[in-house]
Design an enzyme around this catalytic site. Structure first.
Site, short mmCIF file in Angstrom:
data_model
loop_
_atom_site.label_atom_id
_atom_site.label_comp_id
_atom_site.label_asym_id
_atom_site.label_seq_id
_atom_site.Cartn_x
_atom_site.Cartn_y
_atom_site.Cartn_z
CG ASN A 147 66.67 40.74 -16.51
OD1 ASN A 147 64.71 40.82 -16.71
ND2 ASN A 147 67.29 41.20 -15.41
CD GLU A 182 62.29 44.98 -29.23
OE1 GLU A 182 62.21 46.15 -29.44
OE2 GLU A 182 62.42 44.31 -30.49
CB THR A 219 62.06 52.50 -20.83
OG1 THR A 219 63.39 52.31 -21.58
CG2 THR A 219 60.74 52.32 -20.93
CD GLU A 250 60.54 46.72 -9.00
OE1 GLU A 250 61.84 47.28 -8.47
OE2 GLU A 250 60.38 46.65 -7.27
CB CYS A 253 67.29 45.32 -12.87
SG CYS A 253 66.54 44.22 -11.28
CD GLU A 255 58.17 44.61 -9.05
OE1 GLU A 255 58.43 43.31 -9.57
OE2 GLU A 255 56.66 43.96 -10.78
P1 NDP Z 1 64.06 48.48 -21.58
O1 NDP Z 1 63.75 50.01 -21.15
O2 NDP Z 1 64.11 49.17 -23.20
O3 NDP Z 1 62.41 48.11 -22.13
C1 NDP Z 1 61.80 47.51 -20.93
C2 NDP Z 1 60.26 47.16 -21.76
O4 NDP Z 1 59.80 48.46 -21.54
C3 NDP Z 1 60.56 45.88 -23.04
O5 NDP Z 1 59.20 45.46 -22.84
C4 NDP Z 1 60.37 47.42 -23.67
O6 NDP Z 1 60.15 47.29 -24.76
C5 NDP Z 1 59.22 48.59 -23.37
N1 NDP Z 1 59.04 49.86 -23.13
C6 NDP Z 1 60.57 50.62 -24.02
N2 NDP Z 1 60.32 52.17 -24.35
C7 NDP Z 1 58.49 52.26 -24.10
C8 NDP Z 1 57.75 53.30 -23.90
N3 NDP Z 1 58.28 54.43 -24.36
N4 NDP Z 1 56.40 53.03 -23.35
C9 NDP Z 1 56.60 51.81 -22.97
N5 NDP Z 1 57.27 50.87 -22.57
C10 NDP Z 1 58.43 50.40 -23.49
O7 NDP Z 1 64.66 48.16 -20.55
P2 NDP Z 1 65.07 46.13 -20.98
O8 NDP Z 1 64.28 45.42 -21.60
O9 NDP Z 1 66.60 46.42 -22.36
O10 NDP Z 1 66.44 45.56 -19.72
C11 NDP Z 1 66.93 45.78 -18.67
C12 NDP Z 1 66.93 47.39 -18.32
O11 NDP Z 1 65.70 46.55 -17.24
C13 NDP Z 1 67.86 47.20 -16.67
O12 NDP Z 1 68.37 48.44 -16.77
C14 NDP Z 1 67.47 46.74 -15.66
O13 NDP Z 1 67.92 46.64 -14.64
C15 NDP Z 1 65.97 46.88 -16.10
N6 NDP Z 1 65.61 45.30 -14.93
C16 NDP Z 1 64.79 46.38 -13.64
C17 NDP Z 1 64.20 45.16 -12.63
C18 NDP Z 1 63.80 45.42 -11.20
O14 NDP Z 1 63.55 44.79 -10.87
N7 NDP Z 1 64.49 46.74 -11.14
C19 NDP Z 1 65.13 44.10 -12.80
C20 NDP Z 1 64.94 43.14 -14.50
C21 NDP Z 1 65.90 44.97 -15.36
P3 NDP Z 1 60.86 46.75 -25.98
O15 NDP Z 1 61.97 45.65 -25.42
O16 NDP Z 1 60.11 45.48 -26.99
O17 NDP Z 1 60.95 47.55 -27.26
#
Ligand code: NDP
Length: 485
Positions: A154, A180, A233, A251, A285, A459
């Site tokens: 995002n 990705e 995750t 986060e 988030c 952060e």
């Molecule tokens: P995901 O949890 O699907 O993915 C986050 C990242 O982790 C991606 O780069 C993903 O890779 C990677 N990832 C996934 N599985 C693994 C693993 N087993 N080991 C290491 N890395 C992994 O989140 P989204 O990208 O869908 O983002 C949305 C989520 O993020 C929401 O829940 C949102 O609330 C949260 N978020 C939290 C924030 C905060 O500051 N608290 C701010 C912004 C978002 P890939 O997707 O490429 O597979």
């Protein structure tokens, strides 16, 4: 489709773009049209190894520089980012689909703020001196070593810098893996850091899915992992990091409460609910998606909110007049549509929105549900889309208990004109980042992070320094050593 700032290869390692076409292809899709605008390749084991060895080499050089010298590089990078705000914002819009009206003020600018702020702090990071009679102890604030940053989709530019800037200020190296879905923006950050004078390798970017993240997190040479992502995750990454006793910042997601008392300024409360639900098409988030409204003003609140949503300008994200863009992907659209259907099936009232627009790309109009109850899926689960749930409440104690009845604890907000009540309520809400008569402000000077399942660590602000450095204690004896034998 071409645009001026497109990175020239998949990865940025050791000061240069790197390609390895044997890695799995990742298509970069412009969410507004569904068109493929770029292709990158996931990092192969060879690319990951190259990123790690170059980062370790660079960290040795970087950590020997003074904090002031490191800070100068970060501040220069901030200046370059500001100079190129337009191009970087256009790229962010292509990566995420967020309207240029937002990206031009909230993404590269926020990244620059982080680099500037931590660049300014870098020269003043110190240990302490503790006098113990003749003897004394001093502490050294040392870097952790090699940090891995993993980003959500995002805020790709912002997340790259919210993690990178404090890591680098403290003398660490960082390898950043973007989501990705939004792989392009972090590459530009890496490029700009080198242009600003950072040693090659100190901030590398590698692409890939979760598997690439996992190989980075589990590598024994990595000392710290900072993830922005979902709770599931987060649990996996935290567990993998724990196996190597690594430092973590998590986060994660939220389902935050926004509590509106009947003495609140109605226009401000409606504005706060809009900022807390529909910015970035609801993909934030910390959004206050459970909007608890006191009985006396619920009807007026919902009516005014629906009226103001009618003013959203939905359309071409590159048009500066557009204020509401598409969702990031077909998958996210499907998830959010699923929740709209679930809300209706559970008996909530869909006041407006939730319609799929007949356009290419991933468009859904902003939705308000009224008459939502605490047990409904739309009130319990993170949707991560433009769906606001209105829940009615009668008194303060009741709303505090209901607001806290969740696994999450990222953010919370209160709208009221009663000063004492505002502070009393906020003190009882279980959340890391709170707002009074406002919502979703995230200045770099303020700590940002969650409690409960929403995360670990903070952060931004001086608090981030604690999460990117460690203290070494040195006892200095001035007299003789006494030993029993
Ligand atoms: P995901 O949890 O699907 O993915 C986050 C990242 O982790 C991606 O780069 C993903 O890779 C990677 N990832 C996934 N599985 C693994 C693993 N087993 N080991 C290491 N890395 C992994 O989140 P989204 O990208 O869908 O983002 C949305 C989520 O993020 C929401 O829940 C949102 O609330 C949260 N978020 C939290 C924030 C905060 O500051 N608290 C701010 C912004 C978002 P890939 O997707 O490429 O597979």
């Amino acid at each position: 489709m071409t645009y001026p700032t497109q990175p020239t290869a998949s990865h940025f390692i050791d000061g240069a773009y790197v390609e390895d076409t044997t890695g799995e292809v990742i298509e970069v899709i412009y969410p507004a049209t569904g068109e493929v605008i770029a292709r990158v390749h996931a990092a192969t084991p060879a690319v990951i190894e190259q990123a790690i060895t170059s980062a370790l080499r660079a960290q040795k050089i970087w950590s020997k520089m003074s904090g002031t010298e490191r800070g100068r590089v970060l501040r220069r990078a901030a200046d370059i980012i500001r100079e190129r705000n337009h191009d970087l914002s256009v790229l962010e819009t292509y990566d995420t689909g967020k309207p240029y009206q937002e990206t031009s003020v909230a993404d590269a600018t926020s990244a620059a703020d982080a680099l500037e702020y931590f660049g300014g702090l870098a020269g003043s990071l110190t240990g302490e001196h503790i006098q113990l009679g003749e003897d004394w102890v001093y502490t050294r604030r040392e870097p952790l070593g090699l940090c891995v940053g993993i980003g959500a989709w995002n805020y790709p530019t912002q997340i790259a810098c919210w993690k990178g800037a404090p890591a680098l200020a403290c003398g660490n190296a960082m390898i950043f893996k973007p989501s990705e879905m939004t792989p392009l923006c972090a590459l530009k950050v890496a490029e700009i850091l080198v242009e600003a004078g950072a040693p090659a390798g100190i901030y590398n970017v590698v692409q890939g899915m979760g598997a690439v993240g996992t190989s980075l997190v589990t590598d024994p040479r990595v000392n710290k992992v900072s993830l922005t992502g979902s709770v599931p995750t987060g649990k996996k990454v935290y567990a993998a990091a724990a196996a190597g006793i690594k430092h973590v910042t998590m986060e994660l997601g939220g389902k935050s409460p926004l509590v509106i008392f009947d003495d609140a300024d109605l226009e401000d409360a409606v504005g706060g609910a809009i900022m807390g639900n529909f910015y970035s098409s609801g993909q934030v988030c910390s959004n206050g998606t459970r909007v608890f409204v006191q009985k006396g003003i619920r009807e007026a609140f919902v009516a005014r909110l629906a009226e103001r949503l009618g003013n959203a300008v939905i359309g071409d994200p590159m048009d500066p007049e557009t204020s509401f863009g598409p969702l990031v992907s077909a998958r996210q659209l499907e998830i959010v549509q699923g929740y709209i259907a679930k809300g209706i099936a559970e008996g909530a009232t869909l006041v407006c929105g939730g319609e799929r627009l007949n356009l290419p790309g991933f468009w859904l109009t902003p939705a308000i549900f009224d008459n939502v109850t605490d047990d409904m899926a739309i009130a319990r689960e993170e949707i991560f889309g433009p769906v606001l749930a209105v829940l009615e409440f009668e008194d303060e104690d009741e709303v505090i208990a209901r607001a806290n009845d969740t696994e999450f604890g990222l953010a919370a907000g209160v709208f009221t004109n009663d000063l004492k009540r505002a502070h009393r309520v906020i003190a009882q809400l279980e959340a890391g980042t709170c707002f009074i008569n406002s919502y979703n402000d995230a200045p770099v000077e303020a700590p940002f992070g969650g409690v409960k399942n929403s995360g670990v660590g903070r952060e931004n602000s001086k608090a981030a320094i604690e999460h990117y450095s460690q203290v070494k204690t040195v006892y200095v004896r001035m007299g003789k050593v006494e030993a029993p034998f």
